[in-house]
Design a protein around this motif. Structure first.
Motif, short mmCIF file in Angstrom:
data_model
loop_
_atom_site.label_atom_id
_atom_site.label_comp_id
_atom_site.label_asym_id
_atom_site.label_seq_id
_atom_site.Cartn_x
_atom_site.Cartn_y
_atom_site.Cartn_z
N GLY A 118 28.65 -19.70 -66.26
CA GLY A 118 28.69 -20.48 -65.04
C GLY A 118 29.57 -22.27 -65.05
N LEU A 119 28.71 -22.99 -63.82
CA LEU A 119 29.25 -24.20 -64.18
C LEU A 119 28.47 -25.13 -64.61
N ILE A 120 29.06 -26.61 -64.68
CA ILE A 120 27.83 -27.66 -64.68
C ILE A 120 28.54 -28.95 -63.75
N ALA A 121 27.70 -28.92 -62.53
CA ALA A 121 28.04 -29.72 -61.55
C ALA A 121 27.35 -31.47 -61.87
N THR A 122 27.70 -32.18 -62.39
CA THR A 122 27.26 -33.81 -62.67
C THR A 122 27.31 -34.23 -61.54
N THR A 123 26.32 -35.32 -60.66
CA THR A 123 26.57 -35.68 -59.70
C THR A 123 26.70 -37.36 -61.17
N LEU A 124 27.80 -38.20 -60.07
CA LEU A 124 28.34 -38.87 -60.67
C LEU A 124 27.91 -40.59 -59.96
N SER A 125 27.81 -41.57 -61.14
CA SER A 125 26.88 -42.86 -60.07
C SER A 125 28.39 -43.55 -59.94
#
Length: 282
Positions: free
Chosen positions: A161-168
């Motif tokens: 899969g993929l990892i989606a990390t929200t960014l500050s």
């Protein structure tokens, strides 16, 4: 049972579109949690909003958001006015750019999510994006409306899969210069650096999250268990404060230079181990 998606929409790269879903990757729900109780009755407590001047409870229908424009000067906003600022969402997570993994500054990382295809018809397109990123060793910057805000996400391949990390946002990350401004410049000696490198080498290891130990949560669980079983709770004895010693002396001790060999040329630790083995054998 399949986990519940936090968000569903479409991952878009140019004209390539595939349906995807976001799932929480990190959660604190397994931690020990407490409720506030009335000590006398044992009943649970609940919070209420109280007028700071009159001390009276304010009912929900009389509560309104306010922005402090000055001291004790508030601009009130009705729910409809607040809602007008929420961006419209087309449920599209559009990739704006691919960047080299070396360009990523994890200081901006906020919260990670698993990103997976939500429809069998989109699995091939999803796999194409994932494998393309793996081959080129890149991550993707994407933007979407997530939980009522426009968020930028960093997307990276992870297994199937993929990892989606929200960014500050940049304004949310404090300047490092402020935190480091009082650190003085030192001229370190060659021997100090050699000892430091030796210590780092002897302490080298591998990143393994399974070895991380939340000792506080484990201790809380033990306290709760002891209370349930009616056992006496052991008080924690605070550790003695360490003595301030010379930096070079501390480095030498850490590097093991001051260890004296026991009789027969063996170290004490080794002798102790041998004695223990003999006792076990006897």
């Amino acid at each position: 049972m399949a986990p519940r998606a936090n968000w569903k929409g479409f991952l878009k790269v140019g004209e390539l579109v595939c349906p995807v879903a976001l799932y929480t990757a990190a959660s604190t729900s397994e931690r020990i949690a407490f409720h506030m109780l009335n000590r006398k009755t044992g009943h649970r407590l609940h919070r209420e909003f109280v007028d700071s001047e009159t001390g009276k409870v304010v009912e929900r229908e009389d509560q309104v958001k306010g922005y402090e424009a000055g001291e004790n000067d508030y601009i009130t906003l009705d729910p409809e006015e607040v809602a007008s600022a929420v961006p419209e969402s087309d449920k599209t997570m559009e990739i704006e750019a691919f960047i080299a993994c070396d360009d990523i500054d994890d200081l901006y990382f906020d919260k990670p999510y698993y990103l997976a295809p939500s429809d069998r018809h989109g699995e091939e397109a999803f796999a194409l994006i994932r494998e393309g990123m793996k081959t080129k060793k890149v991550a993707a910057l994407a933007e979407t409306v997530l939980f009522r805000r426009v968020r930028t996400l960093l997307i990276r391949p992870h297994g199937e899969g993929l990892i989606a990390t929200t960014l500050s946002y940049d304004y949310e990350v404090r300047s490092a210069e402020e935190a480091f401004s009082d650190i003085p410049a030192f001229k370190l000696k060659g021997e100090m650096l050699d000892l430091a490198e030796h210590i780092i080498k002897t302490k080298s290891g591998r990143f393994d999250p399974k070895t991380f130990d939340d000792r506080y949560d484990a201790a809380l669980a033990e306290v709760v268990k002891a209370k349930i079983e009616g056992r006496k709770i052991k008080r924690v004895t605070p550790k003695a404060e360490g003595k301030v010693i010379d930096l070079m002396e501390a480095l030498r001790r850490s590097a093991g230079e001051n260890e004296k060999p026991a009789k027969g040329g063996r170290k004490k630790a080794a002798t102790g181990k041998t004695a223990a083995s003999r006792r076990k054998a006897g």
